[in-house]
Motif scaffolding. Structure first.
Motif, short mmCIF file in Angstrom:
data_model
loop_
_atom_site.label_atom_id
_atom_site.label_comp_id
_atom_site.label_asym_id
_atom_site.label_seq_id
_atom_site.Cartn_x
_atom_site.Cartn_y
_atom_site.Cartn_z
N CYS A 375 -19.54 -17.64 32.41
CA CYS A 375 -20.48 -16.52 32.42
C CYS A 375 -19.81 -15.26 32.98
N ASN A 376 -20.14 -14.12 32.38
CA ASN A 376 -19.58 -12.86 32.86
C ASN A 376 -20.20 -12.47 34.20
N GLN A 377 -19.43 -11.74 35.00
CA GLN A 377 -19.95 -11.25 36.27
C GLN A 377 -20.94 -10.10 36.03
N GLN A 378 -21.76 -9.85 37.06
CA GLN A 378 -22.73 -8.76 36.98
C GLN A 378 -22.62 -7.87 38.21
N ASP A 379 -22.81 -6.55 38.01
CA ASP A 379 -22.98 -5.61 39.12
C ASP A 379 -24.47 -5.33 39.26
N THR A 380 -25.00 -5.59 40.46
CA THR A 380 -26.42 -5.35 40.71
C THR A 380 -26.57 -4.16 41.65
N TYR A 381 -27.34 -3.17 41.22
CA TYR A 381 -27.57 -1.94 41.98
C TYR A 381 -28.97 -1.99 42.59
N TYR A 382 -29.06 -1.73 43.90
CA TYR A 382 -30.34 -1.81 44.62
C TYR A 382 -30.85 -0.40 44.95
N PHE A 383 -32.17 -0.19 44.77
CA PHE A 383 -32.80 1.11 45.02
C PHE A 383 -33.72 1.03 46.24
N ASP A 384 -34.04 2.20 46.78
CA ASP A 384 -34.94 2.29 47.94
C ASP A 384 -36.35 1.94 47.48
N VAL A 385 -36.84 0.77 47.89
CA VAL A 385 -38.13 0.28 47.40
C VAL A 385 -39.29 1.16 47.87
N GLU A 386 -39.14 1.86 48.98
CA GLU A 386 -40.22 2.73 49.47
C GLU A 386 -40.43 3.90 48.50
N LYS A 387 -39.33 4.41 47.94
CA LYS A 387 -39.45 5.48 46.94
C LYS A 387 -40.10 4.94 45.66
N CYS A 388 -39.75 3.70 45.32
CA CYS A 388 -40.31 3.09 44.10
C CYS A 388 -41.83 2.93 44.21
N LYS A 389 -42.31 2.59 45.42
CA LYS A 389 -43.75 2.40 45.61
C LYS A 389 -44.53 3.68 45.34
N ARG A 390 -43.92 4.84 45.63
CA ARG A 390 -44.62 6.12 45.47
C ARG A 390 -44.25 6.84 44.18
N CYS A 391 -43.36 6.27 43.37
CA CYS A 391 -42.83 6.94 42.18
C CYS A 391 -43.90 7.06 41.09
N PRO A 392 -44.09 8.24 40.50
CA PRO A 392 -45.06 8.41 39.41
C PRO A 392 -44.66 7.67 38.12
N LEU A 393 -43.38 7.26 38.00
CA LEU A 393 -42.92 6.55 36.81
C LEU A 393 -42.74 5.05 37.04
N GLU A 395 -44.74 2.54 36.65
CA GLU A 395 -45.36 1.60 35.71
C GLU A 395 -44.30 1.07 34.72
N GLY A 396 -44.19 -0.23 34.64
CA GLY A 396 -43.20 -0.86 33.78
C GLY A 396 -41.82 -0.92 34.38
N CYS A 397 -41.63 -0.30 35.57
CA CYS A 397 -40.32 -0.28 36.22
C CYS A 397 -40.37 -1.05 37.54
N TYR A 398 -41.40 -0.78 38.32
CA TYR A 398 -41.54 -1.44 39.63
C TYR A 398 -42.76 -2.35 39.61
N LYS A 399 -42.58 -3.57 40.08
CA LYS A 399 -43.68 -4.53 40.15
C LYS A 399 -44.33 -4.45 41.52
N GLU A 400 -45.66 -4.23 41.53
CA GLU A 400 -46.39 -4.07 42.79
C GLU A 400 -46.16 -5.27 43.71
N GLY A 401 -45.84 -4.97 44.96
CA GLY A 401 -45.64 -6.02 45.95
C GLY A 401 -44.22 -6.50 46.06
N ALA A 402 -43.35 -6.08 45.15
CA ALA A 402 -41.95 -6.52 45.20
C ALA A 402 -41.25 -5.92 46.40
N LYS A 403 -40.39 -6.71 47.04
CA LYS A 403 -39.69 -6.26 48.25
C LYS A 403 -38.40 -5.52 47.92
N THR A 404 -37.90 -5.70 46.68
CA THR A 404 -36.67 -5.01 46.28
C THR A 404 -36.81 -4.50 44.87
N LYS A 405 -35.98 -3.53 44.52
CA LYS A 405 -35.88 -3.03 43.14
C LYS A 405 -34.40 -2.97 42.81
#
Length: 483
Positions: A375-393, A395-405
């Motif tokens: 299997c090929n390796q993957q690079d995983t990029y992590y975002f600030d979940v607090e910003k995701c909770k308040r982001c107007p976009l 829907e379809g990107c951040y799942k409510e209640g998720a601890k990470t994005k």
């Protein structure tokens, strides 16, 4: 006992062949082009050389099977036609007045003489050698694909199989004489296989005794097919299944029950290798075997053309190690990923991080997987979940209640990166256009030589059917090119 030399034909009627069978007759051309003496060498250990009565010439028996593959007839009908068709008798090496064999001899020949021998590779190898000798095989590319064959005893019950054949026979009889409908034996209404067999036997006996009907060719062929099923295959019908056949898939919502024939074919449309497997086997896993068999048959292979199924990483590595060009597109999941275009994030090359649609940059990244494994390796990029909770976009990107994005990107292996670049070349695009030829060959095998349904049960029976069908289409193709 087998004769070590063929008897010289001494017949006052032999000149008829020169009058009735023209020079451009396909069977005459095959007879003159192919030396069938190799059959003696391959089968001599299956016979006693100095005891017992003389056996029927094994070359003649083999040619009977070849005629079956070319003309798609039952044992009874192929023998019956050889009684009066002089092109058949010429091909079989018989004098015009010679008597024909008993059809049951063909069954014994298949079961007793052709078992435990690699007939498939032998016959393909002979035709490839013949093509090279005739200078009709010049390309260094092979096209690979797999075609499916339904099992003779598939999802239908044994009773349904007999019912279908009996229905076709009755329909043929009614077109000749509708008045016999009232005299026909009563149909079986039970689900018991033994009673259906008894009904079929009564139907056969009635038609054979009814004045003149059974002698009409339109009735005789379905009659013989029903007799062959009832008399020769009752044991298989009782089993109600093919022991080797498996369920395979032609697409996500289309399945079949039977076998796969994996083929390698040149650009001149001559089959150079075949592997027959059960229906569930993966196409790509047979690539290396097809290449090696083609090379063993005498083919110089430099380019291999196939569909996406053959572009798996193992095959790319094999092709590179053996200096072969593999013209097979990578799976779109590798080249494009499963993510929709509108869901993709942008990469900031200065920061070395991805930026989401709202303009927020990833805060860290981590590499997952081990280098050098399947299997090929993957690079995983992590975002600030607090910003995701308040982001107007969100829907379809951040799942409510998720601890990470996170956002993952697969790192292309060296093999995949090279193949992606190769796919964009003009050479790759030009060679890809040759792939349609093997689809036409699959169609010829199925519709011209009865390869859509197995003629017997078991993998060995399928291999014999494949050997004769491929031998026939190769000979016909060589004749066509040689013209």
């Amino acid at each position: 006992m087998i004769r070590q030399q063929q008897a010289l034909m001494l017949s006052p009627y032999a000149e008829l062949y020169n009058i009735v069978v023209p020079k451009d007759n396909m069977l005459r051309q095959i007879n003159e082009m192919v030396d069938f003496g190799f059959i003696y060498e391959e089968l001599k250990d299956k016979y006693c050389l100095d005891h017992g009565r003389n056996a029927i010439d094994p070359i003649r028996m083999f040619k009977y099977l070849l005629l079956k593959a070319i003309f798609e007839l039952s044992d009874i009908d192929i023998v019956e036609r050889s009684r009066y068709d002089l092109s058949f008798k010429y091909f079989l090496g018989m004098a015009p007045e010679d008597p024909v064999i008993d059809p049951s001899s063909l069954t014994k020949f298949r079961k007793l003489r052709l078992q435990d021998m690699n007939l498939l590779d032998l016959l393909i190898g002979k035709t490839v050698a013949l093509a090279i000798e005739k200078e009709v095989l010049k390309s260094t590319s092979i096209i690979v694909d797999a075609t499916h064959t339904k099992a003779r005893y598939n999802q239908k019950t044994p009773r349904e199989i007999l019912q279908d054949q009996a229905r076709k026979l009755r329909k043929a009889v009614y077109t000749m004489d509708e008045t016999v409908k009232a005299k026909m034996p009563a149909k079986n209404t039970n689900d018991v296989i033994e009673e259906e067999i008894v009904y079929c036997q009564k139907l056969i006996a009635f038609i054979e005794t009814e004045s003149g009907i059974a002698l009409v060719p339109k009735v005789l062929e379905p009659l013989n097919l029903l007799k062959e099923t009832v008399e020769d295959d009752v044991e298989q019908l009782r089993h109600a299944a093919d022991p080797d056949a498996r369920v395979g898939h032609k697409s996500a919502d289309s399945a079949f029950f039977g076998y796969k024939t994996h083929l390698a074919m040149t650009e001149e449309r001559i089959v150079t290798a075949a592997v027959i497997t059960t229906g569930e086997k993966n196409d790509g896993k047979q690539l290396q075997t097809l290449i090696e068999k083609s090379q063993a048959a005498g083919m110089q292979v430099q380019t291999v053309i196939g569909d996406t199924a053959y572009s798996e990483k193992e095959n790319l590595t094999y092709a590179k190690a053996n200096e072969l060009e593999l013209v097979a597109k990578l799976n779109p999941l590798i080249t494009q990923g499963a993510r929709k275009k509108e869901d993709e994030f942008l990469f900031n090359k200065d920061a070395g991080m991805y930026v989401c649609k709202a303009g927020h940059m990833a805060i860290r990244k981590a590499r997952q997987g081990k280098k050098g494994v399947s299997c090929n390796q993957q690079d995983t990029y992590y975002f600030d979940v607090e910003k995701c909770k308040r982001c107007p976009l969100k829907e379809g990107c951040y799942k409510e209640g998720a601890k990470t994005k996170s956002y993952s990107v697969t790192i292309k292996s060296e093999e995949h990166a090279e193949q992606m670049a190769f796919q964009e070349t003009e050479y790759f695009k030009a060679k890809s256009k040759e792939r349609y030829k093997i689809e036409a060959k699959n169609s010829e095998l199925k519709h011209g030589h009865g390869y859509d349904v197995a003629t017997s049960s078991g993998l060995l029976g399928m291999q014999l059917q494949g050997a004769m069908a491929i031998f026939a289409v190769n000979l016909k193709r060589i004749l066509k090119i040689a013209e």
